[in-house]
Design an enzyme around this catalytic site. Structure first.
Site, PDB file in Angstrom:
ATOM      1  N   ASP A 133      52.821  37.372  32.676  1.00  0.00           N
ATOM      2  CA  ASP A 133      52.192  37.970  31.568  1.00  0.00           C
ATOM      3  C   ASP A 133      51.661  39.611  32.228  1.00  0.00           C
ATOM      4  O   ASP A 133      51.413  39.977  33.057  1.00  0.00           O
ATOM      5  CB  ASP A 133      50.910  37.311  31.030  1.00  0.00           C
ATOM      6  CG  ASP A 133      51.480  36.051  30.443  1.00  0.00           C
ATOM      7  OD1 ASP A 133      52.688  36.096  30.020  1.00  0.00           O
ATOM      8  OD2 ASP A 133      50.628  35.150  30.251  1.00  0.00           O
ATOM      9  N   GLU A 148      55.922  32.558  33.028  1.00  0.00           N
ATOM     10  CA  GLU A 148      54.644  31.604  33.247  1.00  0.00           C
ATOM     11  C   GLU A 148      54.817  30.098  32.627  1.00  0.00           C
ATOM     12  O   GLU A 148      54.364  29.275  33.357  1.00  0.00           O
ATOM     13  CB  GLU A 148      53.484  32.354  32.920  1.00  0.00           C
ATOM     14  CG  GLU A 148      52.768  33.476  33.632  1.00  0.00           C
ATOM     15  CD  GLU A 148      51.578  34.172  33.184  1.00  0.00           C
ATOM     16  OE1 GLU A 148      50.643  33.267  32.918  1.00  0.00           O
ATOM     17  OE2 GLU A 148      51.439  35.370  33.499  1.00  0.00           O
ATOM     18  N   ARG A 180      46.058  38.622  24.682  1.00  0.00           N
ATOM     19  CA  ARG A 180      44.893  39.029  25.520  1.00  0.00           C
ATOM     20  C   ARG A 180      45.032  40.527  25.732  1.00  0.00           C
ATOM     21  O   ARG A 180      45.547  41.004  26.691  1.00  0.00           O
ATOM     22  CB  ARG A 180      44.894  38.134  26.937  1.00  0.00           C
ATOM     23  CG  ARG A 180      44.684  36.518  26.718  1.00  0.00           C
ATOM     24  CD  ARG A 180      44.868  36.034  28.059  1.00  0.00           C
ATOM     25  NE  ARG A 180      44.457  34.589  27.993  1.00  0.00           N
ATOM     26  CZ  ARG A 180      45.013  33.671  27.619  1.00  0.00           C
ATOM     27  NH1 ARG A 180      46.306  33.981  27.202  1.00  0.00           N
ATOM     28  NH2 ARG A 180      44.668  32.448  27.583  1.00  0.00           N
ATOM     29  N   GLU A 202      45.909  38.849  35.400  1.00  0.00           N
ATOM     30  CA  GLU A 202      45.965  37.696  35.805  1.00  0.00           C
ATOM     31  C   GLU A 202      47.757  37.423  36.065  1.00  0.00           C
ATOM     32  O   GLU A 202      48.119  36.776  37.131  1.00  0.00           O
ATOM     33  CB  GLU A 202      45.600  36.407  35.131  1.00  0.00           C
ATOM     34  CG  GLU A 202      44.075  36.552  35.135  1.00  0.00           C
ATOM     35  CD  GLU A 202      43.733  35.618  36.262  1.00  0.00           C
ATOM     36  OE1 GLU A 202      44.209  34.772  36.722  1.00  0.00           O
ATOM     37  OE2 GLU A 202      42.829  36.433  36.773  1.00  0.00           O
ATOM     38  N   HIS A 236      47.275  48.034  26.886  1.00  0.00           N
ATOM     39  CA  HIS A 236      48.018  47.108  25.979  1.00  0.00           C
ATOM     40  C   HIS A 236      48.151  47.554  24.580  1.00  0.00           C
ATOM     41  O   HIS A 236      46.936  47.909  24.020  1.00  0.00           O
ATOM     42  CB  HIS A 236      47.423  45.574  26.120  1.00  0.00           C
ATOM     43  CG  HIS A 236      47.613  45.345  27.510  1.00  0.00           C
ATOM     44  ND1 HIS A 236      46.722  44.142  28.303  1.00  0.00           N
ATOM     45  CD2 HIS A 236      48.575  45.478  28.625  1.00  0.00           C
ATOM     46  CE1 HIS A 236      47.087  44.193  29.486  1.00  0.00           C
ATOM     47  NE2 HIS A 236      48.222  44.817  29.636  1.00  0.00           N
ATOM     48  N   ASP A 242      48.862  41.424  32.112  1.00  0.00           N
ATOM     49  CA  ASP A 242      47.586  41.509  32.391  1.00  0.00           C
ATOM     50  C   ASP A 242      47.458  41.295  33.893  1.00  0.00           C
ATOM     51  O   ASP A 242      48.079  41.160  34.796  1.00  0.00           O
ATOM     52  CB  ASP A 242      46.742  40.711  31.580  1.00  0.00           C
ATOM     53  CG  ASP A 242      47.051  39.290  31.642  1.00  0.00           C
ATOM     54  OD1 ASP A 242      47.940  39.084  32.780  1.00  0.00           O
ATOM     55  OD2 ASP A 242      46.504  38.590  30.997  1.00  0.00           O
ATOM     56  N   TYR A 264      51.340  40.109  22.788  1.00  0.00           N
ATOM     57  CA  TYR A 264      50.459  39.419  23.626  1.00  0.00           C
ATOM     58  C   TYR A 264      49.127  39.573  23.168  1.00  0.00           C
ATOM     59  O   TYR A 264      48.569  40.411  22.712  1.00  0.00           O
ATOM     60  CB  TYR A 264      50.584  40.195  24.983  1.00  0.00           C
ATOM     61  CG  TYR A 264      50.184  39.314  26.240  1.00  0.00           C
ATOM     62  CD1 TYR A 264      50.313  37.949  26.355  1.00  0.00           C
ATOM     63  CD2 TYR A 264      48.833  39.996  26.985  1.00  0.00           C
ATOM     64  CE1 TYR A 264      49.736  37.482  27.619  1.00  0.00           C
ATOM     65  CE2 TYR A 264      48.293  39.301  27.937  1.00  0.00           C
ATOM     66  CZ  TYR A 264      48.644  37.928  28.181  1.00  0.00           C
ATOM     67  OH  TYR A 264      48.224  37.199  29.135  1.00  0.00           O
TER      68      TYR A 264
END
Length: 893
Positions: free
Chosen positions: A80, A7, A305, A84, A350, A82, A303
């Site tokens: 990433d 990203e 989030r 998104e 996560h 997740d 990470y």
């Protein structure tokens, strides 16, 4: 060679070093496409078909990826870990398939929780396919936020002028803040008394004990409610004899909390470091993506989030080893600590936020980090290592004391704590937010030696009066905690949601407390009255749960959308028959403490204090809501609807002129008044009277005769320009303080500058303005910055004009907010300002030459200020049409 897509460019550079020459790592810069910010991008009547758009910058990046794929052996999507990130991989792959550069080349999806060589190589060794359920959950969330924003916000614009937007999560978060403000306004303070005695042991040591019983009745905090009752108890204690009834020493263990999640990190950074949620995520992003540590770029934290609280087994082992090394073997618990989350709708997929290497202590990396990075890393490291440390051992001593005054008895208690072994406290302790209850032992000191059955000497009896206090306003930290408890939104969206509320001017932040602005309270009251279901906490949390079920493959995403849209659309349709008078009646009742604050004289706050017969009510005007009299135009009383409300607002808003003195030149009375647009000073009466609004930073209470006279003397002549011989004047205009010379305006910093600026400085300011390029009527202002291309064609620039810097596109000019650095304006911000300006003025955007008829028929307007910021990745946005608004794609915090 394989092409790897990540990203961010920072990650691309680091990961390319880890993988070596057999890979080419490219960055997507977040999302590569999104829903166009116009009505019809999501079509419920077409089975929720969605149109996607690639902006110019993303198109260039996709071309780079596409070109690289032509000579590549395969594609590895490493965005990433997740929802998104999964969506970005899906978008990239779909676009590459449409460009026909994939063919039969293998496509793999890999995820890693930390940017370290081991984590990346392990991920590359265990690829998988794109998770369709996660993509479906993303599509459902994106469609929901779009549909709410594009359909609910226009209702607000029609029925509640001045309101800017509504959103699925944004509006519920705002309701929390407004409901707390209502609690505060309706709170009635109650008197109570605290009673304690200062006592001395036979060994001469003093300590304090508080009253817990009186004449056999238990005494709690609010039990003693008046001075007479307190006086009677104090008299009893003054003449009593004191004996220790019992002493109990009880060992207590305190266990550490789990490592950080997104929300707990934001809360701790707010409490301990004073960081906003946005700032916390910005710094955490950098620590995650990688820091140059002695020539090697490595991610320092995992990470950021996540709502998981567990650490990987190898991380637990690393933490325990670091505890033994840095604190000693006694600080290592017998067994590793395992945690499970208590947050509603949490996903355990996560890891928690932790250091990538516990041996990399804060002291070892200090010289490689800036101040904010160091403070946040220190917080993450200490919380992470504390989570695997031994419990703190505390001895809690409770002393019960009997007071006897000739048969009248009272009980007192003294409590003290002693830390026998600090355990995890040696690394980390929580800091409580204002208004949160302290844990047992937090506020207790150590007691002296006290023995059962021994007599105590009275030193002093204290009886102190107190009043109960209203609940505290939310801070960012406590609001995030409440939202997580209720299951509203996702942790990754909280920072963006709070920023949206602030950007919309729905809340202001004062001393870290969130105070709802009158705009925010109006919107909340409107939604609570006419869209109750969609701002209910349980409804919003239930929708989040359904999105999580979609992620788990348990629900069909379009079924969730159909169920939502059927009811939501019906509610929208019902508002078409809603009259503005119905809205005002409902708001008058819902916001009574704000609209009709109590008066000191006890008179009816709904009766106009100027004419004495008219009824006050909310009115809606071009610039939003205000309070006006029903006898208008005979009675012209108006008052601003202020955030503070209360008697002060009423007094400052009264139309009763306050005489300040007489003008020494004209002899006319100078008065301080208040109108619909706020306080102002006036000289004389009638239509020809000279008036001046109070400048920013000046309050009615601060205005005296001298200040009023100086305002009414504006514009003032500064002096003759030495080169042109023409007069330079200074004044206060619509866009703030300025100086004027020969048709050229230049901004000044403050009203004080207007009143004091001399000729030399005025000439200098004008010269600086002219050096930036010509401006003024009939001339093209100089371009200070080229921002980019508008989606409808044409360059967007920042220019320096007559009233200061502004955004220009085609025939649309949007003035920059005061204090905004022209060089810092992003394309997303520029598009938003252009769209808002076009919407307010009704400007036809004729630059879209491909479809002039369509452009003329339907002017474009305000972009989607409406919807919540969702779990967003970096993405530039486009302008929207006035029918609706959509969720802006925001960059990662």
């Amino acid at each position: 060679m394989d092409v790897v897509v990540v990203e961010s460019p920072a990650k691309a550079k680091t990961i390319n070093k880890y993988l070596g020459p057999g890979y080419k790592v490219l960055a997507s810069f977040g999302h590569v496409r999104d829903l166009p910010a116009k009505d019809g991008s999501v079509r419920p009547d077409d089975d929720f078909a969605m149109d996607w758009e690639v902006d110019a910058a993303s198109a260039k990046r996709m071309k780079d990826i596409s070109d690289a794929m032509k000579g590549a052996d395969g594609l590895i999507l490493a965005t990433d870990p997740d929802r998104e990130g999964e969506a970005i991989s899906w978008h990239v792959l779909d676009l590459l398939k449409k460009k026909k550069v994939i063919g039969d080349k293998p496509v793999k999806r890999v995820v890693f929780n930390a940017i370290t060589k081991k984590a990346v190589l392990d991920a590359m060794a265990h690829p998988r396919d794109i998770d369709g359920a996660l993509v479906d959950a993303y599509l459902a969330r994106r469609a929901l936020d779009y549909l709410v924003g594009f359909n609910l916000s226009p209702v607000l614009w029609r029925k509640l002028p001045g309101a800017r937007s509504a959103g699925r999560v944004q509006s519920v978060a705002l309701r929390l803040v407004c409901d707390r403000e209502t609690e505060i306004e309706r709170f009635v303070a109650e008197e109570y008394w605290n009673i304690s005695a200062l006592l001395k042991t036979p060994r001469g040591d003093e300590f304090e004990a508080r009253l817990v019983s009186h004449l056999g009745k238990r005494i709690q905090r609010n039990s003693v409610t008046n001075g007479e009752q307190a006086g009677g108890i104090k008299t009893l204690l003054e003449g009593a004899k004191y004996v220790v009834d019992s002493v109990e020493a009880k060992p207590v263990k305190r266990n550490p909390g789990p490592p950080f999640t997104t929300s707990t990190l934001q809360q701790a950074a707010s409490s301990k470091l004073g960081f906003s949620a946005s700032r916390t995520m910005q710094v955490a992003q950098k620590l995650y993506e990688g820091i140059d540590i002695g020539g090697e770029t490595v991610g320092l934290i995992t990470y950021m989030r996540t709502d998981g609280v567990q650490m990987a087994p190898e991380a637990i082992d690393g933490a325990r080893a670091a505890v033994a090394d840095q604190f000693g073997p006694r600080y290592v618990p017998e067994k590793p600590r395992l945690y499970s989350t208590k947050a509603k709708n949490a996903q355990e997929a996560h890891e928690a936020i932790r250091p990538t290497d516990f041996n990399r202590s804060p002291d070892k990396v200090r010289r490689f980090l800036d101040a904010d990075q160091m403070r946040l890393y220190d917080l993450v490291w200490k919380r992470g290592i504390a989570s695997q440390m031994a419990s703190a051992e505390i001895e809690r001593t409770t002393v019960e004391i009997l007071a006897d005054n000739n048969g009248e008895k009272a009980g007192l208690r003294a409590v003290g704590s002693v830390i026998r072994f600090d355990g995890f406290i040696a690394a980390y302790t929580d800091q409580k937010e204002e208004g949160e209850p302290a844990e047992d032992g937090d506020d207790e000191g150590r007691l002296p030696e006290i023995n059962a059955r021994e007599a105590l000497a009275k030193q002093k009896v204290n009886a102190t009066q107190h009043f109960t206090e209203p609940p505290p306003r939310y801070s960012e930290a406590t609001l995030i905690k409440k939202m997580e408890e209720l299951g509203i939104g996702r942790p990754s969206t909280y920072a963006a949601t709070l920023k949206t509320l602030s950007d919309r001017e729905y809340v202001t932040i004062d001393k870290r407390k969130l105070i709802p602005h009158s705009k925010g309270r109006l919107v909340t009251a409107f939604l609570e009255n006419f869209f109750t279901r969609y701002v209910e906490y349980d409804f919003t949390a239930d929708l989040e749960e359904k999105l999580d079920q979609i992620s788990a493959g348990e629900l069909n995403w379009k079924d969730v959308l159909r169920e939502f849209w059927t009811n939501f659309f019906a509610q929208i349709e019902d508002t078409k028959e809603l009259r503005v008078t119905n809205v005002l009646d409902a708001l008058n009742e819902a916001l009574a403490p704000l609209v009709f604050p109590k008066r000191e004289d006890g008179s009816d706050p709904r009766i106009c204090q100027v004419c004495g017969t008219g009824n006050l009510s909310l009115k809606l005007g071009k610039y939003g809501a205000f309070v006006g009299c029903s006898n208008y135009p005979e009675c012209s009383f108006t008052r601003q609807l202020t955030s503070e409300g209360g008697a002060d607002a009423e007094a400052s808003g009264s139309n009763e002129p306050k005489a300040l003195g007489k003008d020494p030149t004209t002899g006319e009375e100078i008065t301080l008044r208040s109108g619909r647009f706020g306080p102002y000073v006036q000289r004389g009466d009638g239509k020809e009277a000279k008036r001046s609004s109070l400048p920013k930073g000046w309050t009615p209470d601060s205005i005296d005769f001298e200040k009023a006279l100086s305002l009414l003397s504006l514009p003032r002549e500064v002096g003759t320009h030495p080169e042109t011989g023409k007069m330079i004047s200074a004044g206060l205009g619509r866009y703030g303080p300025f100086i004027l010379h020969d048709g050229t305006y230049a901004n000044l910093d403050s009203i004080e500058d207007v009143l004091s600026v001399g000729l030399n400085r005025a000439v200098t300011v004008l010269a600086e303005k002219q050096s930036k390029g010509p401006g003024g009527r009939g001339r093209t202002a100089a371009a200070l910055k080229e921002i980019g291309e508008h989606p409808d064609g044409g360059a967007i620039t920042v220019r320096d004009g007559k009233y200061g810097p502004y955004i220009n596109w085609a025939k649309v000019n949007a003035t920059l907010p005061k204090g905004k650095d022209p060089q810092s304006v992003t394309l997303e911000e520029a598009l938003l300002m252009i769209a808002e300006k076009a919407g307010k003025s009704g400007t036809k955007k004729t630059a879209a030459k491909k479809a002039p008829a369509k452009a003329a028929a339907k002017p474009k307007a305000v972009k989607a200020k409406a919807a919540d910021a969702t779990e967003a990745k970096p993405k530039k946005t486009t302008a929207a049409k006035p029918k609706a608004k959509a969720a802006p794609k925001t960059k990662k915090s």
